[in-house]
Design an enzyme around this catalytic site. Structure first.
Site, PDB file in Angstrom:
ATOM      1  N   HIS A  57       4.841  14.687  18.444  1.00 17.27           N
ATOM      2  CA  HIS A  57       5.443  15.359  17.183  1.00 17.27           C
ATOM      3  C   HIS A  57       7.084  15.222  16.943  1.00 17.27           C
ATOM      4  CE1 HIS A  57       1.475  18.086  16.768  1.00 17.27           C
ATOM      5  NE2 HIS A  57       1.397  16.896  16.580  1.00 17.27           N
TER       6      HIS A  57
HETATM    7  C1  LIG Z   1      -1.161   9.860  19.005  1.00 19.38           C
HETATM    8  C2  LIG Z   1      -0.746  10.723  18.085  1.00 19.38           C
HETATM    9  C3  LIG Z   1      -1.367  12.000  17.556  1.00 19.38           C
HETATM   10  C4  LIG Z   1      -1.026  12.739  16.789  1.00 19.38           C
HETATM   11  N1  LIG Z   1      -1.998  13.561  16.171  1.00 19.38           N
HETATM   12  C5  LIG Z   1      -1.556  14.273  14.962  1.00 19.38           C
HETATM   13  C6  LIG Z   1      -2.423  15.156  14.425  1.00 19.38           C
HETATM   14  O1  LIG Z   1      -3.746  15.163  14.823  1.00 19.38           O
HETATM   15  N2  LIG Z   1      -2.165  15.961  13.433  1.00 19.38           N
HETATM   16  C7  LIG Z   1      -0.669  15.886  13.020  1.00 19.38           C
HETATM   17  O2  LIG Z   1      -0.592  16.499  11.984  1.00 19.38           O
HETATM   18  N3  LIG Z   1       0.046  14.954  13.561  1.00 19.38           N
HETATM   19  C8  LIG Z   1      -0.284  14.307  14.655  1.00 19.38           C
HETATM   20  N4  LIG Z   1       0.584  13.451  15.147  1.00 19.38           N
HETATM   21  C9  LIG Z   1       1.969  13.305  14.487  1.00 19.38           C
HETATM   22  C10 LIG Z   1       2.000  12.595  13.109  1.00 19.38           C
HETATM   23  O3  LIG Z   1       0.974  11.584  12.903  1.00 19.38           O
HETATM   24  C11 LIG Z   1       3.438  12.280  12.849  1.00 19.38           C
HETATM   25  O4  LIG Z   1       4.337  13.149  13.085  1.00 19.38           O
HETATM   26  C12 LIG Z   1       3.462  11.436  11.407  1.00 19.38           C
HETATM   27  O5  LIG Z   1       2.522  10.444  11.216  1.00 19.38           O
HETATM   28  C13 LIG Z   1       4.896  10.930  11.452  1.00 19.38           C
HETATM   29  O6  LIG Z   1       5.115  10.547  10.112  1.00 19.38           O
HETATM   30  P1  LIG Z   1       6.526   9.589   9.305  1.00 19.38           P
HETATM   31  O7  LIG Z   1       6.433   9.379   8.214  1.00 19.38           O
HETATM   32  O8  LIG Z   1       7.671  10.599   9.720  1.00 19.38           O
HETATM   33  O9  LIG Z   1       6.420   8.453  10.494  1.00 19.38           O
HETATM   34  P2  LIG Z   1       5.393   7.156  10.761  1.00 19.38           P
HETATM   35  O10 LIG Z   1       4.161   7.749  10.135  1.00 19.38           O
HETATM   36  O11 LIG Z   1       5.475   7.047  12.395  1.00 19.38           O
HETATM   37  O12 LIG Z   1       5.934   6.153   9.792  1.00 19.38           O
HETATM   38  C14 LIG Z   1       6.969   5.362  10.285  1.00 19.38           C
HETATM   39  C15 LIG Z   1       6.813   3.746   9.670  1.00 19.38           C
HETATM   40  O13 LIG Z   1       7.910   3.164   9.718  1.00 19.38           O
HETATM   41  C16 LIG Z   1       7.681   1.788  10.193  1.00 19.38           C
HETATM   42  N5  LIG Z   1       9.105   1.352  10.804  1.00 19.38           N
HETATM   43  C17 LIG Z   1       9.777   1.988  11.778  1.00 19.38           C
HETATM   44  N6  LIG Z   1      10.787   1.167  11.968  1.00 19.38           N
HETATM   45  C18 LIG Z   1      10.845   0.244  11.068  1.00 19.38           C
HETATM   46  C19 LIG Z   1      11.723  -0.770  10.584  1.00 19.38           C
HETATM   47  N7  LIG Z   1      12.858  -1.064  11.571  1.00 19.38           N
HETATM   48  N8  LIG Z   1      11.334  -1.774   9.720  1.00 19.38           N
HETATM   49  C20 LIG Z   1      10.093  -1.632   9.076  1.00 19.38           C
HETATM   50  N9  LIG Z   1       9.392  -0.673   9.270  1.00 19.38           N
HETATM   51  C21 LIG Z   1       9.678   0.188  10.147  1.00 19.38           C
HETATM   52  C22 LIG Z   1       6.767   2.414  11.220  1.00 19.38           C
HETATM   53  O14 LIG Z   1       6.041   1.080  11.714  1.00 19.38           O
HETATM   54  C23 LIG Z   1       5.905   3.296  10.656  1.00 19.38           C
HETATM   55  O15 LIG Z   1       4.594   2.481   9.932  1.00 19.38           O
HETATM   56  C24 LIG Z   1       0.201  12.309  16.116  1.00 19.38           C
HETATM   57  C25 LIG Z   1       0.881  11.472  16.414  1.00 19.38           C
HETATM   58  C26 LIG Z   1       0.566  10.431  17.390  1.00 19.38           C
HETATM   59  C27 LIG Z   1       1.563   9.391  17.452  1.00 19.38           C
END
Ligand SMILES: Cc1cc2nc3c(=O)[nH]c(=O)nc-3n(C[C@H](O)[C@H](O)[C@H](O)COP(=O)(O)OP(=O)(O)OC[C@H]3O[C@@H](n4cnc5c(N)ncnc54)[C@H](O)[C@@H]3O)c2cc1C
Ligand SMILES: *[C@@H]1O[C@H](CO)[C@@H](O)[C@H](O)[C@H]1NC(C)=O
Ligand SMILES: *[C@@H]1O[C@H](CO)[C@@H](O)[C@H](O)[C@H]1NC(C)=O
Ligand SMILES: *[C@@H]1O[C@H](CO)[C@@H](O)[C@H](O)[C@H]1NC(C)=O
Length: 638
Positions: free
Chosen positions: A549
């Protein structure tokens, strides 16, 4: 969190040899016929010169932002995602663990530590992150949790007007399609939104035992996303008809026919281009395989949604960040913001805290790596493969350090009817990066036993860490230093959390099944007597378990806060035309799994953009936009 779970459990249920069967079965029986949403069209080969809005990263937040901004018919929106589309395997909830270390995972690792992650290879914890449309919502354990009312009220008190619980609740509800009729009729939940939320259709009998045990300890079985958080619940998750409902599936597939939304897959953003004198965002630089570097111009705004690692990394590559660090990296300074990459907060707990029972109620390799289990999923979308990364129950509990007269618990439990040993050592030990001596000493002797776990995790860590560039090459992973357990109170609180987990095992409900703790000591901790404070501290520093997280690395705060990166409308301080919307804006990590809160941030952030650009036109126009969006949805969904 997928911890032992997203990972372990799932592995327990389907060995690698079952994969071909699963794939074939899913493809023939389900995919084309049952799943009505069509996949997104990849626009990576026809990206235009300029867009009104460019969203970087199609993850939990980015998918929401791209959908909501493209509701405005006269705006052109480009969504750029480094990864490709989801796969048949990522759709199966019980196989969550298999996605880690695959090409859908960025496969980050923390820097080597002297005081945490000591049981892992090279003393580094693995940090999976989704590199795929849908981002980490494609890898996660799907648990739907919103955090605590006080989290958001605190954000507002820190100088962020509009972020109190009462302000954010409508945005949680806006996304939601809760399929549990009892919850849906409460004021805390919604129906008809894009994001399907429901319980797994399948449970082990131990899930009820867990609720009974909680009750014995004085915790109520209640909706932990409702009026009060303290208590226990059978987990709800972002699943739909037994399969994963990522934000790509929820928010992008239904609008894939919108003419004003281009989604470019396998396209990597190397920086945001900002005019250094006007401090105005002018475009985004992209890299595509076999093509030369290119800048796409932006007419209105760039929204950075690359996640808690990607967003600060891109900011620093763009010359926005701590000036001394950028100087060391020889990156020309565009705007000094010392908070970029600071305030890295994560949820950790003790991994592998294992209890043994005598009844055949848990996930074991023999019981679940079977053809009938696979067929039950393929044909009926039910059975063990539909569980939420293996996690069945959640609890929010108070240690002696919490204020018991407030509803603000300090420890969360993830209950799973399985442990590190449940897959016979095939996969989970690998994705966790556990050293062989630890697995062989502690968990191998348990193979074939009936085991269950609680992951006790610290909801509001006092330790925080940093993200820094390793080099100015945008393709290099940054240095991730979480500084886990560097604050002594984090250790004390977690030890108390472990003690409450021991009480759950020692409840009448669990003792009925002969439940007892697994007592083989952690290699490296044998010098301490089992179940003493020094033993648990040692165990925590060894099997430091992140549940993935990371948040807070571009935190929201007022200009007078030196470390604030974005203001309360998510605009980057001092840079025009650039906002951040993802996990990194949280000033303090929420007290719960962050996926739903990050989706909320996307919803609220997109509305702020609409309000800013439609300000002069008044509210009526905004209402019309929403009507437009509704009518369009009727043409494209199902
Ligand atoms: C294994 C695992 C289990 C989890 N379980 C849970 C759960 O059960 N419940 C829950 O609430 N949360 C859970 N989480 C946490 C939750 O999924 C994340 O906190 C959330 O998805 C993050 O969202 P975000 O939009 O910040 O980033 P992300 O969803 O990580 O999105 C970032 C995106 O940006 C893209 N990106 C990054 N850099 C670049 C670049 N330079 N150029 C182009 N694209 C780029 C990435 O490829 C990605 O698609 C879990 C996470 C993991 C990894
Ligand atoms: C505990 O919470 C109550 C209710 O909010 C408050 O009145 C009290 O001051 C708190 N106690 C401590 C020690 O913070
Ligand atoms: C378990 O509970 C029993 C009865 O409630 C109590 O006597 C015993 O001390 C407990 N054992 C542990 C290890 O806490
Ligand atoms: C879209 O469908 C819903 C539900 O079927 C209906 O109530 C609504 O009126 C429709 N909207 C439009 C604009 O057709």
């Amino acid at each position: 969190m997928a911890l032992l779970l997203g990972a372990g459990m799932s592995t327990a249920m389907a060995g690698l040899w079952l994969m071909p069967l699963m794939l074939a079965g899913i493809a023939y029986h389900r995919y084309e016929t049952v799943d009505p949403e069509s996949r997104v069209l990849d626009a990576s080969n026809k990206i235009r010169e300029e867009y009104d809005f460019i969203v970087i990263g199609g993850g939990s937040a980015g998918a929401v932002v791209a959908n909501r901004l493209s509701e405005v018919p006269e705006w052109n929106v480009l969504l750029i995602e480094a990864g490709g589309d989801e796969t048949e395997i990522s759709d199966v909830p019980g196989l969550a663990g298999y996605l880690q270390q695959s090409e859908l995972d960025w496969q980050y690792q923390t820097t080597s530590s002297e005081s945490s992650c000591l049981a892992m290879h090279n003393r580094q914890c693995n940090w999976p992150r989704g590199k795929v449309l849908g981002g980490s919502s494609v890898l996660n354990a799907m648990l739907y949790v919103r955090g605590n009312r006080h989290d958001y009220d605190h954000w507002e008190r820190l100088g962020n007007p509009g972020w109190s619980y009462d302000h954010v609740l409508p945005y949680f509800i806006k996304s939601e399609d809760n399929r549990n009729p009892y919850l849906a009729k409460t004021p805390y939940h919604g129906t008809g939104g894009y994001l399907t939320v429901q319980e797994s259709p399948w449970h082990t009998p131990l899930s009820l035992t867990f609720l009974q045990a909680c009750h014995e300890l004085g915790y109520e079985n209640r909706d932990i996303n409702g009026e009060f958080q303290t208590g226990c619940m059978i987990a709800q998750g972002t699943i739909r008809r037994g399969s994963r409902c990522s934000t790509a599936k929820a928010f992008l597939r239904p609008v894939n026919l919108r003419k004003n939304l281009d989604i470019a897959l396998k396209t990597f953003v190397s920086k945001v281009v900002v005019d250094p004198t006007k401090k105005q965002t002018v475009g985004v630089e992209i890299l595509q395989k076999g093509k030369s570097k290119r800048v796409i111009r932006v007419g209105k705004e760039v929204v950075l949604s690359a996640g808690a690692i990607g967003s600060p990394q891109i900011m620093m590559l763009s010359g926005i960040g701590p000036p001394d660090h950028l100087a060391r990296m020889k990156i020309p300074l565009v705007h000094a913001l010392p908070g970029v990459g600071e305030n890295l907060q994560d949820h950790i707990g003790l991994g592998g805290l294992t209890f043994i029972i005598d009844q055949p109620f848990t996930f074991t390799k023999e019981r679940f790596q079977t053809v009938p289990v696979a067929l039950e999923y393929i044909l009926n979308e039910r059975g063990p493969l539909s569980t939420l990364g293996g996690v069945e129950g959640l609890a929010f509990v108070n240690t002696k350090y919490a204020n018991h007269s407030e509803d603000f618990p300090d420890v969360q439990f993830h209950f799973a009817p399985s442990s590190i040993n449940s897959d016979g050592g095939e996969h989970i030990r690998k994705i966790v990066g556990l050293r062989d001596i630890v697995y062989n000493t502690m968990y191998k002797p348990l193979v074939g036993s009936e085991t269950w776990t609680i992951l006790p995790l610290l909801l509001r860590p006092k330790s925080s860490g940093t993200i820094r560039l390793r080099s100015r090459n945008p393709l290099h992973h940054p240095n991730i230093r979480p500084n886990y357990l560097s604050h002594p109170e984090d250790v004390y609180t977690l030890i108390e959390g472990i003690r409450i987990a021991m009480q759950i095992s020692n409840s009448t409900a669990f003792r009925k099944f002969g439940s007892r703790p697994h007592t083989i000591p952690m290699p490296g901790c044998k010098k301490y007597a089992f179940d003493t404070d020094p033993y648990w501290e040692c165990a925590l520093r060894h099997f430091t378990f992140t549940i993935y997280h990371p948040t807070g690395t571009c935190k929201m705060g007022p200009a007078y806060d030196q470390l604030a990166v974005v203001d309360h409308e998510l605009r980057v301080h001092g840079v025009k035309g650039l906002r951040v919307m993802d996990a990194s804006i949280m000033p303090m990590i929420v007290s719960g799994n962050p996926n739903a809160p990050i989706i909320m941030i996307g919803e609220k952030g997109a509305d702020m953009v609409k309000n800013a650009w439609y300000h002069s036109k008044g509210d009526e126009d905004i209402d019309q936009l929403h009507e437009f969006a509704d009518s369009e949805e009727n043409q494209t969904v199902e």
